[in-house]
Write an enzyme that holds these catalytic residues in place. Structure first.
Site, PDB file in Angstrom:
ATOM      1  N   CYS A 155       0.841  -1.196   0.000  1.00  0.00           N
ATOM      2  CA  CYS A 155       0.000   0.000   0.000  1.00  0.00           C
ATOM      3  C   CYS A 155       0.875   1.245   0.000  1.00  0.00           C
ATOM      4  CB  CYS A 155      -0.895  -0.020   1.242  1.00  0.00           C
ATOM      5  SG  CYS A 155      -2.018   1.374   1.382  1.00  0.00           S
ATOM      6  N   HIS A 165      -9.242  -3.690  -1.828  1.00  0.00           N
ATOM      7  CA  HIS A 165      -8.233  -2.920  -1.096  1.00  0.00           C
ATOM      8  C   HIS A 165      -8.651  -1.454  -0.994  1.00  0.00           C
ATOM      9  CE1 HIS A 165      -3.897  -2.066  -0.023  1.00  0.00           C
ATOM     10  NE2 HIS A 165      -4.306  -0.859  -0.393  1.00  0.00           N
ATOM     11  N   GLU A 166      -9.054  -0.858  -2.121  1.00  0.00           N
ATOM     12  CA  GLU A 166      -9.416   0.566  -2.118  1.00  0.00           C
ATOM     13  C   GLU A 166     -10.735   0.821  -1.394  1.00  0.00           C
ATOM     14  OE1 GLU A 166      -7.133   2.602  -2.738  1.00  0.00           O
ATOM     15  OE2 GLU A 166      -5.815   1.180  -3.747  1.00  0.00           O
ATOM     16  N   HIS A 205     -10.129   1.046   2.203  1.00  0.00           N
ATOM     17  CA  HIS A 205      -9.670   2.387   2.594  1.00  0.00           C
ATOM     18  C   HIS A 205     -10.861   3.313   2.831  1.00  0.00           C
ATOM     19  CE1 HIS A 205      -5.348   2.416   2.529  1.00  0.00           C
ATOM     20  NE2 HIS A 205      -5.274   1.929   1.296  1.00  0.00           N
TER      21      HIS A 205
END
EC number: 3.5.1.88
Length: 176
Positions: free
Chosen positions: A100, A142-143, A146
């Site tokens: 990341c 993953h995003e 976030h």
């Protein structure tokens, strides 16, 4: 536009769950936001970036998937912009190494769904459904994590957490 500073692990904004944005309110500044995200992600050679990684509280993420490029030509990427993304379906399970931009230098084996379906708005404000598998599925998860205030290491095997914490302490000394 501008290459922005990447927010690093430990900064509060990475743990905020971002609320959906109103596209009409966002639209006047959207091009500038997306250009900054694009420039920043490319500058740091990232595969994806969420708005909170550059200090913004908009529920927006951007992902770049390498396209097949003829030998000798510059690498081209397909860009995905997801606004207010929600994962509505997950199937299968795959483990792969993840890193990341907000935790530079750290790579950890993470378990993710093998394929997903995401509902979101695209950069024109139109509703879209993305059926993703492979790298795109991993990058979207993953995003979206976030945007939900989660970081990939939250999914790491609990037995690895002490080692990850130790490595983060060492790596963070070199982050500017």
């Amino acid at each position: 536009m501008a290459v922005r500073r990447i927010v690093k692990y430990g900064e509060d904004i990475l743990r905020q769950k971002l609320k959906p944005v109103d596209f009409k309110t966002l639209e006047p500044q959207l091009d500038a936001i997306l250009q900054d995200m694009h420039d920043t992600c490319m500058s740091f050679q990232g595969a994806g970036l969420s708005a909170n990684q550059i200090g913004l509280t908009h529920r927006i993420a951007m992902i770049f998937i390498p396209e097949k490029t003829p030998k000798g030509e510059a690498q081209k990427f397909k860009r995905y912009v997801v606004i207010n993304p929600v994962i509505v379906s997950k199937k299968g399970c795959v483990t792969d190494e993840e890193g990341c931009l907000s935790l530079p230098g750290l790579w950890v084996e993470i378990e993710r769904a093998e394929s997903i379906v995401v509902h979101c708005l695209n950069e024109k404000g139109l509703p879209v459904e993305i059926h993703a598998k492979g790298f795109l599925a991993k990058a979207l998860q993953h995003e979206i994590d976030h945007l939900d205030g989660k970081i990939f290491i939250d999914h790491a095997d609990p037995k690895l957490k002490p080692e990850i914490k130790k490595e983060l302490k060492k790596l963070s000394k070199n982050w500017s």
